[in-house]
Design an enzyme around this catalytic site. Structure first.
Site, PDB file in Angstrom:
ATOM      1  CE  LYS A 123      -4.508  -0.965   0.077  1.00 24.28           C
ATOM      2  NZ  LYS A 123      -4.618  -2.327  -0.304  1.00 24.28           N
ATOM      3  CE  LYS A 141     -12.655  -7.002  -2.923  1.00 19.99           C
ATOM      4  NZ  LYS A 141     -12.845  -8.211  -2.287  1.00 19.99           N
ATOM      5  CE  LYS A 191      -4.901 -11.205  -3.180  1.00 17.09           C
ATOM      6  NZ  LYS A 191      -6.071 -11.220  -2.351  1.00 17.09           N
TER       7      LYS A 191
END
Ligand code: ADP
Ligand code: TRP
Length: 333
Positions: A114, A200, A197
């Site tokens: 992040k 979204k 992976k």
């Protein structure tokens, strides 16, 4: 009779559910609700770290609740609730924060990711995400946490926080939970764009959603990343092609997969056919769920009733834990 083991897991309402959420988490929820004492929730506090629009957030929460029900979670067998309906979680989060050290929080891989992707919003909620997740789990004194492989590190931290709490207050109030999957290992479902992976948070084209219309679904799968085709017999498939085989393992018949694997090995494979097959099999798998999701999403009375009964069950368990925890820490008069 021995006490049933306690299971807790949650999904953030940051979008709709995709096949990664299903095979990494929800399939396990479905089995566990038959045999265990289960608490499944929608992690709406967690999704606030990225400051979502409030109207979108509410829609997303309702949508995930509709998906939970449509995929087979049964509110008579498990507690299905919304995280913010259980503010006891926030109190435990506060207490656990005293055992979560800055250095280790900064080293968490989801946090580091992040820092790269949203450098202008590195807030304290993001840093202490693992403490909130630990509170979700420990508030019910869970034994097992069905999650995908990406959550392993968070689970390890949950055990560390619990252990430090127990050690400091010299009691065993908080059991140490384990990540759980019915297979031998935690699952990692790949996406269609070969970026690791299925998620979204990757590009629009990466994840296969239950609510994707058949046309969109086919288009996404047909444009999945592959390569220019094998040139040497028995060569190792590239990452994109390997991912297609892995997705097929979830939804296709074994003999069909075998046929395409052989065609890859002898260099006769046509990726268009491979992807077409995957598109057919995914469509067959998701089609029955589409209508059910729609049905629940458009029935707010059902959603409200389920959330209320889930909250009641979850509250009883959370109050018990908080009493023990507050007592152990010496809080209050
Ligand atoms: P996303 O990464 O798409 O935002 P979440 O973080 O909300 O998904 O994940 C909710 C649950 O689904 C977690 O238990 C997580 O481990 C699982 N999960 C998400 N993506 C995958 C995946 N690609 N493979 C396996 N499990 C996954
Ligand atoms: N962190 C999880 C994710 O990103 C979601 C989550 C929040 C969770 N609290 C939890 C999962 C408690 C299991 C148990 O997917």
């Amino acid at each position: 009779m021995s006490k049933k083991e306690i299971v807790v897991s949650g999904i953030r309402p940051t979008g709709k559910l995709h096949l990664g959420n299903y095979f990494g988490a929800v399939v396990n929820f479905l089995k566990l609700q038959e045999t265990h004492d289960c608490y499944f929730f929608i992690a709406d506090y967690h999704s606030l770290t990225t400051h979502p629009d409030s109207v979108n957030l509410k829609q997303s929460i309702r949508h995930i609740m509709a998906e939970y029900l449509a995929l087979g979670l049964d509110p008579t067998k498990c507690a299905l609730y919304i995280q913010s309906d259980l503010p006891e979680t926030a109190e435990l989060y506060l207490l656990l924060n005293m055992f979560a050290y800055k250095g280790e929080l900064e080293r968490v891989s989801t946090f580091k990711e992040k820092v790269k992707t949203q450098p202008n919003n590195i807030n304290a909620g993001l840093l202490t995400y693992p403490a909130l997740m630990a509170a979700d789990i420990l508030i019910h004194q869970a034994d097992l946490v069905p999650v995908g492989k990406d959550q392993e590190q968070h689970l390890e931290m949950t055990r560390d926080f619990a252990q430090r709490f127990n050690h400091t207050y010299q009691n065993e109030v908080l059991p140490l939970p384990q990540a759980f999957s019915f297979g031998d290992e935690l699952v990692k479902v790949p996406g269609l764009t070969a970026q690791g992976k299925m998620s979204k948070s990757n590009s629009e084209k990466d994840a296969i959603y239950f609510t994707d219309e058949p046309k969109i679904l086919r288009k996404k799968i047909m444009s999945a990343v592959t390569d220019s085709g094998p040139t040497e017999p028995n060569s190792k498939p590239s990452e994109g092609v390997q991912n297609i085989f892995e997705l097929m393992r979830l939804v296709s018949n074994a003999d069909v997969i075998e046929k395409f694997k052989k065609a890859h090995a002898d260099c006769t494979i046509r990726y268009g056919d491979l992807k077409g097959q995957l598109a057919d099999d995914v469509e067959q798998f998701v089609a029955p769920f589409r209508e059910k999701i729609d049905y629940y999403y458009n029935n707010p009375e059902i959603l409200n009733k389920v959330a209320l009964s889930g909250q009641t069950k979850a509250k009883a368990s959370a109050r018990k834990t908080l009493d023990l925890v507050r007592g152990a820490a010496g809080l209050g008069l």
